[in-house]
Design an enzyme around this catalytic site. Sequence first.
Site, PDB file in Angstrom:
ATOM      1  N   THR A  55      49.213  41.534  45.705  1.00  0.00           N
ATOM      2  CA  THR A  55      49.192  42.196  44.392  1.00  0.00           C
ATOM      3  C   THR A  55      48.691  43.627  44.483  1.00  0.00           C
ATOM      4  OG1 THR A  55      48.030  42.184  42.267  1.00  0.00           O
ATOM      5  CG2 THR A  55      46.931  41.081  44.064  1.00  0.00           C
TER       6      THR A  55
ATOM      7  N   TYR B  69      40.104  38.317  41.934  1.00  0.00           N
ATOM      8  CA  TYR B  69      41.527  38.034  42.154  1.00  0.00           C
ATOM      9  C   TYR B  69      42.072  38.973  43.239  1.00  0.00           C
ATOM     10  CZ  TYR B  69      46.545  38.264  41.363  1.00  0.00           C
ATOM     11  OH  TYR B  69      47.899  38.295  41.546  1.00  0.00           O
TER      12      TYR B  69
END
Length: 327
Positions: free
Chosen positions: A117, A141
Amino acid sequence: METILVTGGAGYIGSHACKALKAAGYTPVTYDNLLTGWRDAVKFGPFEEGDLADRARLDEVFASHRPAGVMHFAALSQVGEAMAEPGRYWRGNVCASLTLIEAAVAAGCLDFVFSSTCATYGEHDNVVLDESTPQLPLNAYGASKRAIEDMLHDFEAAHGLRHVIFRYFNVAGADPEAEVGEFHRPETHLVPLLLDAVTGRRPALTIHGTDYDTPDGTCIRDYVHVSDLVDAHVLGLGWLEQGKGSRVFNLGTGSGFSVREMIDHAREVTGRAVPVMTGPRRGGDCTRLVSGSQRAEHELGWVPRRSDPGQMIADAWRWHQSGHYES
Ligand code: UDP
């Protein structure tokens, strides 16, 4: 016909990847624990229910299907949750991926495509985000995804695990044929929430922060259509099969759109009003995340075809109205 193990194949991106893999002549085997995935989304190949933390189950699935490669989508991916419960992200993403990677290596399955990501980059003011930008994640995350990237490098050095890492920008849209689409519980993503506000499933969209240093005060993101995104994964698999080296690719279009611009597109596409409220900033959100790299286009030959906001929202809208979508 080669088999590919698709972790998270019952989820949003994984199910679209299974469709693209099948269209490209592969057999996608979905491995999913159905905690956030949907059994109904497994339409394009066999289903194996299982958890990534379950090494014995993984060994069984590798032995019975003998996959030629792995596409690893299964992950926890909510920034807010990651801020509140970092342990879940280190365990659920990092420890679980370690188990999967060890099982793949033990089975001699050494081609690995990983969904990472742009959240691994963190906040970089006025810096073009390309694959060499320092990774300084703002939340657990992003940190968990960066750790898995590091893990892949180490397993390549020690065990020859060839890998392609895709750092996604903001994935949106749905399969143009509406066979699969986006559906999370709870939903936190902008486009489905916008459409829920349009249909009245939710009273309004709350804009998370209107005081950012951007032209209209709302965050800017680089939105990429899920069908374009998974096409890149199939190209990534081909890259590994051709014996090319491990590589990192950003997947974004290089164009940024603010939350307010996305609201305008939703109004235009649906022809309906979008009820909106304003709220405070959401913890862990960066002001601007836009890819500054065309490496995937140049090296993989990736051509994003449906990634303009109007098209993405139109495809998501078709999915919302398809009868498969429910909340
Ligand atoms: N956003 C928003 N309201 C919502 C959900 C999202 O204003 O209800 C904003 C969010 O702050 C971010 C952008 O929309 O700037 C995209 O958020 P999303 O959760 O879809 O993806 P993320 O950028 O967190 O990966």
